[in-house]
Design an enzyme around this catalytic site. Structure first.
Site, PDB file in Angstrom:
ATOM      1  CE  LYS A  22      -1.790   1.555   3.954  1.00  6.75           C
ATOM      2  NZ  LYS A  22      -1.480   2.966   4.272  1.00  6.75           N
ATOM      3  CG  ASN A  23       2.185   2.697   3.560  1.00  9.80           C
ATOM      4  OD1 ASN A  23       1.036   3.045   3.258  1.00  9.80           O
ATOM      5  ND2 ASN A  23       2.530   2.421   4.802  1.00  9.80           N
ATOM      6  NE  ARG A  92      -2.174  11.773   7.943  1.00  7.72           N
ATOM      7  CZ  ARG A  92      -2.229  13.068   8.276  1.00  7.72           C
ATOM      8  NH1 ARG A  92      -3.346  13.571   8.714  1.00  7.72           N
ATOM      9  NH2 ARG A  92      -1.198  13.849   8.135  1.00  7.72           N
ATOM     10  CB  CYS A 116      -5.331  10.337  11.533  1.00  7.03           C
ATOM     11  SG  CYS A 116      -4.066   9.166  11.953  1.00  7.03           S
ATOM     12  NE  ARG A 121      -0.118  10.166  10.179  1.00 10.50           N
ATOM     13  CZ  ARG A 121      -0.472   9.137   9.412  1.00 10.50           C
ATOM     14  NH1 ARG A 121      -1.630   8.531   9.620  1.00 10.50           N
ATOM     15  NH2 ARG A 121       0.314   8.707   8.457  1.00 10.50           N
ATOM     16  N   PRO A 122       1.117  16.544  11.538  1.00 10.43           N
ATOM     17  CG  PRO A 122       2.846  17.765  12.520  1.00 10.43           C
ATOM     18  CD  PRO A 122       1.994  16.540  12.717  1.00 10.43           C
ATOM     19  CB  ILE A 123       1.612  18.345   6.049  1.00 15.14           C
ATOM     20  CG1 ILE A 123       0.648  19.529   6.027  1.00 15.14           C
ATOM     21  CG2 ILE A 123       0.866  17.015   6.024  1.00 15.14           C
ATOM     22  CD1 ILE A 123       0.060  19.795   4.661  1.00 15.14           C
ATOM     23  CG  ASP A 304       3.059   1.421   9.653  1.00 14.91           C
ATOM     24  OD1 ASP A 304       3.300   1.685   8.471  1.00 14.91           O
ATOM     25  OD2 ASP A 304       2.702   2.268  10.494  1.00 14.91           O
ATOM     26  CB  ILE A 326       6.840   6.843  14.788  1.00 10.65           C
ATOM     27  CG1 ILE A 326       8.101   5.978  14.636  1.00 10.65           C
ATOM     28  CG2 ILE A 326       6.528   7.586  13.478  1.00 10.65           C
ATOM     29  CD1 ILE A 326       9.338   6.709  14.156  1.00 10.65           C
ATOM     30  NE  ARG A 396      -7.672   4.095   5.095  1.00  8.70           N
ATOM     31  CZ  ARG A 396      -7.000   5.091   5.649  1.00  8.70           C
ATOM     32  NH1 ARG A 396      -7.242   5.432   6.892  1.00  8.70           N
ATOM     33  NH2 ARG A 396      -6.065   5.726   4.968  1.00  8.70           N
TER      34      ARG A 396
HETATM   35  C1  EPZ Z   1       3.953   7.000   6.553  1.00  8.58           C
HETATM   36  O1  EPZ Z   1       3.115   8.018   7.102  1.00  8.58           O
HETATM   37  C2  EPZ Z   1       3.068   5.769   6.386  1.00  8.58           C
HETATM   38  N1  EPZ Z   1       1.974   6.095   5.488  1.00  8.58           N
HETATM   39  C3  EPZ Z   1       2.519   5.344   7.739  1.00  8.58           C
HETATM   40  O2  EPZ Z   1       1.789   4.127   7.574  1.00  8.58           O
HETATM   41  C4  EPZ Z   1       3.681   5.055   8.674  1.00  8.58           C
HETATM   42  O3  EPZ Z   1       3.182   4.772   9.959  1.00  8.58           O
HETATM   43  C5  EPZ Z   1       4.604   6.289   8.756  1.00  8.58           C
HETATM   44  O4  EPZ Z   1       5.043   6.686   7.449  1.00  8.58           O
HETATM   45  C6  EPZ Z   1       5.847   6.018   9.579  1.00  8.58           C
HETATM   46  O5  EPZ Z   1       6.533   4.919   9.102  1.00  8.58           O
HETATM   47  C7  EPZ Z   1       2.213   6.092   4.139  1.00  8.58           C
HETATM   48  O6  EPZ Z   1       3.307   5.844   3.651  1.00  8.58           O
HETATM   49  C8  EPZ Z   1       1.046   6.406   3.269  1.00  8.58           C
HETATM   50  P1  EPZ Z   1       5.757  10.428   8.738  1.00  8.58           P
HETATM   51  P2  EPZ Z   1       3.607   9.551   7.137  1.00  8.58           P
HETATM   52  O7  EPZ Z   1       5.605  11.724   8.012  1.00  8.58           O
HETATM   53  O8  EPZ Z   1       4.517   9.815   6.009  1.00  8.58           O
HETATM   54  C9  EPZ Z   1       5.986  13.803  12.103  1.00  8.58           C
HETATM   55  C10 EPZ Z   1      -0.014   2.636   7.803  1.00  8.58           C
HETATM   56  O9  EPZ Z   1      -0.442   2.051   8.815  1.00  8.58           O
HETATM   57  N2  EPZ Z   1       5.856  14.798  11.017  1.00  8.58           N
HETATM   58  O10 EPZ Z   1       6.953   9.609   8.438  1.00  8.58           O
HETATM   59  O11 EPZ Z   1       2.401  10.388   7.299  1.00  8.58           O
HETATM   60  C11 EPZ Z   1       4.715  12.963  12.276  1.00  8.58           C
HETATM   61  O12 EPZ Z   1       3.749  13.617  13.036  1.00  8.58           O
HETATM   62  C12 EPZ Z   1       0.391   4.114   7.905  1.00  8.58           C
HETATM   63  O13 EPZ Z   1       0.128   2.090   6.712  1.00  8.58           O
HETATM   64  C13 EPZ Z   1       5.923  16.148  11.319  1.00  8.58           C
HETATM   65  O14 EPZ Z   1       6.066  16.527  12.484  1.00  8.58           O
HETATM   66  O15 EPZ Z   1       4.433   9.555   8.502  1.00  8.58           O
HETATM   67  C14 EPZ Z   1       5.260  11.699  12.930  1.00  8.58           C
HETATM   68  O16 EPZ Z   1       5.357  11.889  14.292  1.00  8.58           O
HETATM   69  C15 EPZ Z   1       0.038   4.725   9.207  1.00  8.58           C
HETATM   70  N3  EPZ Z   1       5.798  17.055  10.313  1.00  8.58           N
HETATM   71  C16 EPZ Z   1       6.634  11.565  12.284  1.00  8.58           C
HETATM   72  O17 EPZ Z   1       6.969  12.840  11.740  1.00  8.58           O
HETATM   73  C17 EPZ Z   1       5.640  16.676   8.994  1.00  8.58           C
HETATM   74  O18 EPZ Z   1       5.525  17.528   8.111  1.00  8.58           O
HETATM   75  C18 EPZ Z   1       6.721  10.523  11.180  1.00  8.58           C
HETATM   76  O19 EPZ Z   1       5.633  10.710  10.304  1.00  8.58           O
HETATM   77  C19 EPZ Z   1       5.596  15.307   8.705  1.00  8.58           C
HETATM   78  C20 EPZ Z   1       5.710  14.375   9.723  1.00  8.58           C
END
Ligand code: EPZ
Length: 416
Positions: A22-23, A92, A116, A121-123, A304, A326, A396
């Site tokens: 998926k990812n 998302r 969520c 999960r900010p961007i 995950d 995380i 999902r």
């Molecule tokens: C990806 O999410 C995966 N989703 C998630 O899988 C997975 O849990 C996660 O990476 C960590 O491995 C997809 O690939 C679609 P991150 P992502 O940005 O990219 C913080 C599943 O179950 N952060 O790596 O959204 C954030 O809050 C899903 O399949 C910021 O602070 O995760 C978190 O604490 C769930 N600012 C950390 O970084 C930002 O702009 C890691 O999040 C971005 C992230």
């Protein structure tokens, strides 16, 4: 709403085929926005999130055709740069259209993904990186609006390792003028897969899979044809299921290298694991040893897999400590596991799991994708009949999970 019913207590045995990841599929399908013409993707999993991605791309003007696990996408007819709330709120990862739209159309208007179940999960790092590449970023009415005359390569350091942040900026930088260097980048196999696709489209990306990725911008890209990598989290979920039930299964079509940390920890619980090319054979132990884990960005132990591994530790001999580093709210499954008799104490981001002799079946509620997988696993070992509600969370990210477990001898069925 569908629910899944499980009669626990059976040892799993046999073979299970792993689906595409998926990812990896989500960013790869979205990368079709970067080039005119027909893209073809193979081994695409049959999941709700893939359907949401197809809807997102067709909303933007993409032509989508799917047959079995093949998806054809042609975005020559791209006619808007807006990804509306109604589509983005379903998934998302829709935020991943931001980079490609700005790169291709110099403009994007994308609904901001809300929080969520597992965290805020900010961007902010996605937006900070795009601004560093020269884009003007405005947040208004729940949307991020980005526009640029010309993206320009630069050096970007991620304060926190972010998977989709790395993917979004990789997809923006491939068409930028000059060189972009991403530092403290995510190293997940899904990042490497995306870089392989982009390079096959004519991009110039080096270092994917390491913490430093260098992207030399090019003027245009051509369509891709790519086979999606296997889903390491789905494979990990089945490996834990075998360890839980004292089962003996062969997980086929997986990429063992992507599961190093998971296999390592499972061996420490006493499971016997052998790897033969794309097949991982596992024999679960009769007496499961407790093991401590700490979730980390790849190649560390994946967040995950935390919920699934917690179920294993809930019936292990001894006490284990699980640290979730995380996401700040990824223990929602704990209250449901406690209802099944697990002995788990949460303190901050640490869970102390004292193994119990057995779990007892109960009606339980799924809350997010991986939490719901952990409830299915708990049902496989619990004494009696477990009912897992709200399984739309599972759909999902897991393709026909109940059929795959039934194929391994579990007593499990979906009730509409
Ligand atoms: C990806 O999410 C995966 N989703 C998630 O899988 C997975 O849990 C996660 O990476 C960590 O491995 C997809 O690939 C679609 P991150 P992502 O940005 O990219 C913080 C599943 O179950 N952060 O790596 O959204 C954030 O809050 C899903 O399949 C910021 O602070 O995760 C978190 O604490 C769930 N600012 C950390 O970084 C930002 O702009 C890691 O999040 C971005 C992230």
């Amino acid at each position: 709403m569908d629910k899944i019913i499980i009669e626990g207590g059976r040892r799993l045995a046999g073979e299970v085929q792993i689906s595409g990841a998926k990812n990896a599929a989500l960013p790869i399908l979205i990368s079709s926005l970067l080039a005119d013409g027909p893209n073809t993707y193979y081994n695409v999993p049959d999941l709700q999130d893939i359907e949401s991605t197809k809807l997102l791309l067709s909303n933007l003007g993409g032509q989508i055709e799917a047959e079995a696990d093949r998806v054809h996408i042609d975005t020559s007819g791209l006619n808007t740069y807006e990804a509306p709330y109604d589509v983005v709120r379903k998934m998302r990862a829709s935020i991943l259209v931001l980079g490609p739209l700005v790169a291709r159309l110099k403009k994007a208007r994308v609904s901001l993904p809300g929080g969520c179940a597992i965290g805020a999960r900010p961007i902010n790092l996605h937006l900070k990186g795009l601004a560093a590449l020269g884009a003007r970023i405005d947040l208004a009415h729940g949307y991020v609006e980005a526009s640029v005359d010309e993206l320009r390569g630069t050096e970007i350091y991620f304060d926190v390792v972010t998977v989709t942040g790395t993917e979004n900026l990789m997809m923006a930088a491939v068409l930028a003028k000059g060189t972009t260097i991403l530092r403290n980048a995510a190293r997940e196999p899904e990042i490497v897969a995306l870089s392989e696709v982009l390079n096959s489209m004519g991009a110039d990306i080096r270092g994917a899979g390491t913490a430093v990725i260098t992207i030399n911008g090019v003027s245009e890209l051509k369509p891709a044809s790519y086979r999606i990598i296997p889903d390491r989290i789905e494979a990990g979920t089945f490996l834990v299921a075998a360890a839980l039930t004292g089962g003996n299964i062969a997980v086929q079509g997986a990429e063992p290298d992507h599961l190093g940390a998971v296999i390592d920890k499972l061996r420490l619980t006493g499971a016997e694991i052998s790897v033969d090319e794309k097949v991982i054979n596992i024999q679960g132990a009769n007496d499961i040893s407790s093991v401590n884990i700490q979730t980390q960005p790849y190649p560390g132990f994946p967040t995950d897999m935390q919920a699934q591994f917690m179920v294993l530790m809930s019936i292990a001999s001894g006490t284990s400590v699980i640290s979730e580093t995380i996401f700040e709210n990824r223990y929602i499954h704990v209250s449901e596991l406690r209802r099944m008799g697990a002995d788990i104490i949460i303190s901050g981001n640490t869970a102390t799991v004292k193994g119990v002799a057995k779990l007892s079946a109960a009606p339980v509620m799924a809350t997010d994708l991986r939490a719901s997988a952990s409830l299915i696993l708990a049902g496989l070992v619990a004494e009696g009949r477990t009912e897992v509600h709200r399984v739309y969370h599972l759909d999902r990210g897991y393709q026909a999970i109940e059929k795959k477990f039934a194929g391994l001898g579990a007593s499990i069925q979906r009730v509409k």
